[in-house]
Design an enzyme around this catalytic site. Structure first.
Site, PDB file in Angstrom:
ATOM      1  N   TYR A 176       0.857  -1.197   0.000  1.00 48.20           N
ATOM      2  CA  TYR A 176       0.000   0.000   0.000  1.00 48.20           C
ATOM      3  C   TYR A 176       0.885   1.236   0.000  1.00 48.20           C
ATOM      4  O   TYR A 176       1.847   1.308   0.761  1.00 48.20           O
ATOM      5  CB  TYR A 176      -0.872   0.009   1.265  1.00 48.20           C
ATOM      6  CG  TYR A 176      -1.619   1.305   1.467  1.00 48.20           C
ATOM      7  CD1 TYR A 176      -2.936   1.448   1.044  1.00 48.20           C
ATOM      8  CD2 TYR A 176      -0.986   2.415   2.055  1.00 48.20           C
ATOM      9  CE1 TYR A 176      -3.616   2.655   1.201  1.00 48.20           C
ATOM     10  CE2 TYR A 176      -1.650   3.624   2.207  1.00 48.20           C
ATOM     11  CZ  TYR A 176      -2.961   3.737   1.786  1.00 48.20           C
ATOM     12  OH  TYR A 176      -3.624   4.927   1.925  1.00 48.20           O
ATOM     13  N   GLU A 217      -3.896   7.441  -3.600  1.00 42.88           N
ATOM     14  CA  GLU A 217      -3.634   6.135  -2.988  1.00 42.88           C
ATOM     15  C   GLU A 217      -3.451   5.080  -4.071  1.00 42.88           C
ATOM     16  O   GLU A 217      -4.209   5.056  -5.042  1.00 42.88           O
ATOM     17  CB  GLU A 217      -4.857   5.805  -2.120  1.00 42.88           C
ATOM     18  CG  GLU A 217      -4.794   4.511  -1.387  1.00 42.88           C
ATOM     19  CD  GLU A 217      -6.081   4.276  -0.593  1.00 42.88           C
ATOM     20  OE1 GLU A 217      -6.158   4.730   0.557  1.00 42.88           O
ATOM     21  OE2 GLU A 217      -7.001   3.644  -1.144  1.00 42.88           O
TER      22      GLU A 217
END
Ligand code: GDP
Ligand code: MN
Length: 386
Positions: free
Chosen positions: A109, A197
């Protein structure tokens, strides 16, 4: 403002991040051709909706043939997607992305948000990718590495390198991930984002680092600086009542209760919701008609509130300062005539021209209209009425 994954992928690719090529369709009968265009033995078929949790909902699937791609596309277009982020009614899928399936060895991530407490952007990285970052933050906060940076100086190379090392990457892969974080941080500032993101950022079996899902949120107050970003707006993904309100310069947010609120001023709207709750009621919305409200704007506000079938009563709370009470009274009378009040409307007016307003309302003689002596009285009346 949010955008779709396919739009986010295009922004990432334009900024030089490694993103697999893809095709986007808006009808199921285009799926077979798109499968062939992607030209890979395995293809990932992904519904394009703003809500996340698509994987778990069955709206991200791997397929091995054009037939299979068409079958899944047909299902995704037909059945609204229900995930933890959509509510039970789900969301309609209008576009589907097809991309070569990546052989994933590990998911990471990376994401950047504004840290409100520190008043500065923060880049985050985690070796626990693919799952929601909120889940990781709750379960194992130490698994999220962070680097705060000054918006004018940007994320520094040493910070990106430390983050990459912190999530267990080495050599060329660490360099590639750090490079992606630097570019992501730059995009965040350039496009006035509140969030960027990549989840997951994957390491493939061949050792390549690739972005295979991306999210962007943009600061609405900065959108005027970015016509290119404005062009990515998809009205289908917005609450229709909130959209209508925005067109009329009304700040409207739909809530779950049954008492519609029409208030001038955000602070007064907040205290109106508080006093409704204090007397046992639940507000159906937050609505600030603003200081410079026109009769047309106020009538539109009534239309929006009364279009919500859950609304069983309305509380009008106006403190006439810049907005004059007689303008609101005029709007109330117009709304009663044009739309008709199907529920009781409790009215508390105070301030500029209140005497004129009270007289107007009395003469109009609208049966559903209940004048209140003060705010507490108004809250009690409307809570009793619903
Ligand atoms: P989200 O659930 O809405 O966040 O959608 P994602 O695009 O993140 O996909 C969910 C999950 O599907 C990812 O975390 C991966 O595990 C898997 N996935 C997505 N694309 C691929 C792919 O190309 N190959 C493989 N093997 N898995 C994929
Ligand atoms: Mn994802």
């Amino acid at each position: 403002m949010k955008i779709h994954e396919y739009q986010a992928r295009a922004l990432l690719a334009a900024a030089g991040l490694p993103v697999p090529a893809s095709a986007v369709i808006d009808r199921a009968d285009q799926a077979a051709a798109a499968f062939r265009q992607v030209s890979a033995p395995r293809v990932v078929v992904k519904a394009q909706v703003h809500a996340g949790g698509r994987g778990k909902a069955g709206y991200v699937v791997l397929v091995n043939s054009a037939d299979e791609a068409a079958r899944h596309a047909e299902r995704m277009f037909r059945e609204p997607m229900v995930s933890r982020q959509t509510g039970p009614q789900g969301v309609q899928v209008r576009k589907i992305l097809l991309a070569p399936a990546v052989e994933i060895e590990k998911e990471f991530y990376v994401g950047c948000v504004v840290d409100r407490a520190r008043r500065t952007p923060v880049m985050m990285a985690s070796a626990e990718g693919g799952v929601e970052i909120e889940e990781v933050a709750a379960r194992n906060p130490a698994a999220i590495r962070k680097a705060w940076f000054h918006p004018h100086l940007g994320l520094q190379r040493f910070q990106a390198a430390a983050l990459a090392a912190g999530i267990g990457l080495h050599g060329e892969q660490a360099k590639a991930a750090a490079d992606m974080m630097l570019k992501l941080a730059k995009l965040m500032i350039e496009k006035d984002c509140s969030l960027v993101e990549i989840n997951p950022l994957v390491r493939t079996r061949a050792g390549e680092m690739l972005a295979i899902d991306a999210k962007f949120n943009f600061d609405d107050n900065a959108l005027f600086r970015h016509p290119d970003v404005q062009a990515l707006f998809d009205p289908h993904e917005e609450n229709p009542a909130e959209l209508r309100a925005k067109e009329h310069n009304l700040s409207y947010i739909a809530l779950d209760g049954n008492i519609g609120c029409l208030v001038n001023g955000a602070g007064l709207a907040m205290s109106t919701m508080d006093i409704i709750k204090l007397h046992g009621g639940e507000p159906a919305n937050f609505l600030d008609v603003g200081g410079s409200v026109t009769p047309e704007g106020a009538v539109e506000a009534f239309r929006i509130i009364l279009a919500d079938t859950r609304v069983k009563g309305v509380l009008v709370n106006i403190f006439g300062g810049i907005a004059k009470c007689d303008v609101i009274a005029d709007a109330l009378i117009k709304a009663a005539r044009e739309i008709g009040f199907r529920v009781p409307v409790v009215v508390r007016l105070e301030g500029t021209n209140v005497e004129i307003a009270r007289k107007m309302l009395k003469e109009a003689d609208i049966p559903q209209l209940k004048p209140a002596a003060d705010l507490t009285d108004a809250a009690k009346l409307v809570c009793a009425a619903v």
